[in-house]
Design a protein around this motif. Sequence first.
Motif, PDB file in Angstrom:
ATOM      1  N   LEU A   1      58.906  88.582  52.799  1.00  0.00           N
ATOM      2  CA  LEU A   1      58.326  87.864  51.665  1.00  0.00           C
ATOM      3  C   LEU A   1      58.568  86.361  51.743  1.00  0.00           C
ATOM      4  CD1 LEU A   1      59.271  90.335  48.774  1.00  0.00           C
ATOM      5  CD2 LEU A   1      57.096  90.121  49.980  1.00  0.00           C
ATOM      6  N   LYS A   2      59.120  85.909  52.893  1.00  0.00           N
ATOM      7  CA  LYS A   2      59.359  84.477  53.137  1.00  0.00           C
ATOM      8  C   LYS A   2      60.240  83.858  52.044  1.00  0.00           C
ATOM      9  CE  LYS A   2      55.068  83.723  55.737  1.00  0.00           C
ATOM     10  NZ  LYS A   2      54.773  85.161  55.912  1.00  0.00           N
ATOM     11  N   LEU A   3      61.359  84.537  51.774  1.00  0.00           N
ATOM     12  CA  LEU A   3      62.285  84.085  50.740  1.00  0.00           C
ATOM     13  C   LEU A   3      63.668  83.737  51.283  1.00  0.00           C
ATOM     14  CD1 LEU A   3      61.482  86.634  47.875  1.00  0.00           C
ATOM     15  CD2 LEU A   3      60.892  84.205  47.923  1.00  0.00           C
ATOM     16  N   THR A   4      63.784  83.613  52.588  1.00  0.00           N
ATOM     17  CA  THR A   4      65.107  83.352  53.161  1.00  0.00           C
ATOM     18  C   THR A   4      65.692  82.021  52.684  1.00  0.00           C
ATOM     19  OG1 THR A   4      64.013  82.453  55.121  1.00  0.00           O
ATOM     20  CG2 THR A   4      64.745  84.750  55.220  1.00  0.00           C
ATOM     21  N   ASP A   5      64.812  81.114  52.241  1.00  0.00           N
ATOM     22  CA  ASP A   5      65.299  79.831  51.730  1.00  0.00           C
ATOM     23  C   ASP A   5      65.723  79.907  50.273  1.00  0.00           C
ATOM     24  OD1 ASP A   5      62.726  80.270  50.817  1.00  0.00           O
ATOM     25  OD2 ASP A   5      62.260  78.132  50.675  1.00  0.00           O
ATOM     26  N   ARG A   6      65.556  81.093  49.630  1.00  0.00           N
ATOM     27  CA  ARG A   6      65.892  81.230  48.218  1.00  0.00           C
ATOM     28  C   ARG A   6      66.823  82.398  47.910  1.00  0.00           C
ATOM     29  NH1 ARG A   6      65.143  77.330  44.198  1.00  0.00           N
ATOM     30  NH2 ARG A   6      64.047  75.738  45.380  1.00  0.00           N
ATOM     31  N   VAL A   7      67.188  83.181  48.912  1.00  0.00           N
ATOM     32  CA  VAL A   7      68.067  84.342  48.710  1.00  0.00           C
ATOM     33  C   VAL A   7      69.307  84.172  49.570  1.00  0.00           C
ATOM     34  CG1 VAL A   7      68.291  86.848  48.859  1.00  0.00           C
ATOM     35  CG2 VAL A   7      66.099  85.832  48.208  1.00  0.00           C
ATOM     36  N   ARG A   8      70.459  84.461  48.998  1.00  0.00           N
ATOM     37  CA  ARG A   8      71.727  84.378  49.728  1.00  0.00           C
ATOM     38  C   ARG A   8      72.449  85.726  49.633  1.00  0.00           C
ATOM     39  NH1 ARG A   8      69.482  80.709  51.426  1.00  0.00           N
ATOM     40  NH2 ARG A   8      70.062  78.495  51.464  1.00  0.00           N
ATOM     41  N   PHE A   9      72.986  86.176  50.768  1.00  0.00           N
ATOM     42  CA  PHE A   9      73.795  87.395  50.831  1.00  0.00           C
ATOM     43  C   PHE A   9      75.240  86.981  51.112  1.00  0.00           C
ATOM     44  CE2 PHE A   9      69.518  88.840  51.746  1.00  0.00           C
ATOM     45  CZ  PHE A   9      69.431  90.038  51.054  1.00  0.00           C
ATOM     46  N   VAL A  10      76.089  87.110  50.120  1.00  0.00           N
ATOM     47  CA  VAL A  10      77.481  86.681  50.248  1.00  0.00           C
ATOM     48  C   VAL A  10      78.329  87.727  50.958  1.00  0.00           C
ATOM     49  CG1 VAL A  10      79.572  86.060  48.945  1.00  0.00           C
ATOM     50  CG2 VAL A  10      77.327  85.206  48.221  1.00  0.00           C
ATOM     51  N   GLY A  11      77.995  89.018  50.777  1.00  0.00           N
ATOM     52  CA  GLY A  11      78.801  90.093  51.342  1.00  0.00           C
ATOM     53  C   GLY A  11      79.922  90.499  50.405  1.00  0.00           C
TER      54      GLY A  11
ATOM     55  N   ASP B   1      67.854  96.475  54.870  1.00  0.00           N
ATOM     56  CA  ASP B   1      66.496  96.567  54.345  1.00  0.00           C
ATOM     57  C   ASP B   1      66.197  95.404  53.402  1.00  0.00           C
ATOM     58  OD1 ASP B   1      65.988  98.896  55.747  1.00  0.00           O
ATOM     59  OD2 ASP B   1      66.546 100.210  54.075  1.00  0.00           O
ATOM     60  N   LEU B   2      67.183  94.998  52.610  1.00  0.00           N
ATOM     61  CA  LEU B   2      66.978  93.872  51.707  1.00  0.00           C
ATOM     62  C   LEU B   2      66.781  92.573  52.484  1.00  0.00           C
ATOM     63  CD1 LEU B   2      69.635  94.642  48.941  1.00  0.00           C
ATOM     64  CD2 LEU B   2      67.149  94.686  48.676  1.00  0.00           C
ATOM     65  N   GLU B   3      67.553  92.395  53.525  1.00  0.00           N
ATOM     66  CA  GLU B   3      67.398  91.190  54.352  1.00  0.00           C
ATOM     67  C   GLU B   3      66.026  91.182  55.030  1.00  0.00           C
ATOM     68  OE1 GLU B   3      71.975  90.091  55.575  1.00  0.00           O
ATOM     69  OE2 GLU B   3      70.907  91.593  56.785  1.00  0.00           O
TER      70      GLU B   3
ATOM     71  N   LEU C   1      60.468  90.575  42.447  1.00  0.00           N
ATOM     72  CA  LEU C   1      60.277  89.797  41.235  1.00  0.00           C
ATOM     73  C   LEU C   1      60.467  88.302  41.513  1.00  0.00           C
ATOM     74  CD1 LEU C   1      62.159  92.076  38.681  1.00  0.00           C
ATOM     75  CD2 LEU C   1      59.713  91.570  38.669  1.00  0.00           C
ATOM     76  N   LEU C   2      61.422  87.988  42.366  1.00  0.00           N
ATOM     77  CA  LEU C   2      61.634  86.585  42.747  1.00  0.00           C
ATOM     78  C   LEU C   2      60.408  86.039  43.466  1.00  0.00           C
ATOM     79  CD1 LEU C   2      63.784  84.270  42.846  1.00  0.00           C
ATOM     80  CD2 LEU C   2      64.312  85.076  45.160  1.00  0.00           C
ATOM     81  N   ALA C   3      59.844  86.843  44.353  1.00  0.00           N
ATOM     82  CA  ALA C   3      58.666  86.407  45.108  1.00  0.00           C
ATOM     83  C   ALA C   3      57.486  86.129  44.192  1.00  0.00           C
ATOM     84  CB  ALA C   3      58.291  87.467  46.137  1.00  0.00           C
TER      85      ALA C   3
END
Length: 400
Positions: free
Chosen positions: A262-272, A254-256, A231-233
């Motif tokens: 989808l070339k979204l690494t600049d808009r998604v953050r995984f905090v853990g 799998d999410l990463e 949806l973000l993409a």
Amino acid sequence: MKILLASDTWSPMVNGVVRSVELLYHQLLALGHDVRVVTLAQNGHSHEENGILYVGSISAERVYPGVRISAAGALPISHWLDELEAWGPEVIHTQSEFSTFVLAQRVARRCHCPVVHTYHTVYEDYTQYLFFSERLGRITAEKATRILSGYCSLMLAPTEKVRAMLNRYGVSCPVVTVPTGIDLTAFGPAQDNGEEKAGMRAELDIPEGDTVLLSLGRLAAEKNHAQLVRLLAAQPEESRPWLVFVGDGPARPDLEALTKELKLTDRVRFVGMVKPDEVPRWYRLGDIFVSASQSETQGLTYFEGMACGLPVLCRADPCLDGVVENGFNGWQWKDEAEFASALNTIISDPALRGQLHQNALATAARYSAEHFAQQVLDAYQQAIALKQYEPEHKSILSWV
């Protein structure tokens, strides 16, 4: 009242069931009740500490990540059972369907007291972990739940969705809806002028003023986080918000990978994973709480997010009927178009965001820990009254 709580999960585990049971435990103590707990230890050693009996257990990771079951030699803990019988609980409240449920039945049979059970997990949504056939899994979940209900005086459902499901299963005991509460002293809007929020965003390289969609909880397939990434993409690149995942789990790799695809690494953050006492400040990092899950029995994270002032943008689900109201404290969406429309409405209207914020706080206030505990106590009294008309307590297994 003397109350025994039985749960397979307890601190240091972090999940919705643990938060629910521990909140109830502390609230019942605060109200002056005599409360003890039976749970599983994080190793094979059984021990008792401050009124909490930890039964030795072993990992059952092959069934589901994080799951533990009682060790083969842990259940014959006669001296602790003797102590519990001498103490004499007036009601036993089980929170899990496996190891501690069996142990609770042994105590109930000895003490002739009612068992109240909270149905926290919709197992038919988890059948992919055990069965190749979804249909077989659902039939098994339904039959097992019917059998389990025969050993309870009363079952508690966190939402009407779950109560209706249990009645559809044909459970043999009454079912009462009791929504889980939240600790409103811990969850609330920021008390500063935004310094904490600005500092946390800076640590994640999120520019001040950008919209942050927050997802908090276990990263697992049944939670459907992948749909949030897609949806973000689909959002316009020039106005695309940030998506922050707080939590960890088996679906993270799998999410990463999907994020990179989808070339979204600049808009998604995984905090853990974060510590339980750090959870409220992470809610306050976000502007909107988002979820695509349809596997929740109630979904405490929705309430916690609203208690921190976040409007909720979530996949439509019966468990949220009467909780998330479109245009009042958020939106329930059914497809990509509804998600995009609601998101744009929230982002583009500052006055509406302020109203959603206030309404979210008002909604969360209905689910206080105090109200939750009182509803549970009322259920206990109902179970005690029902117990007077039940036949002699049955044994759930031949060796119990």
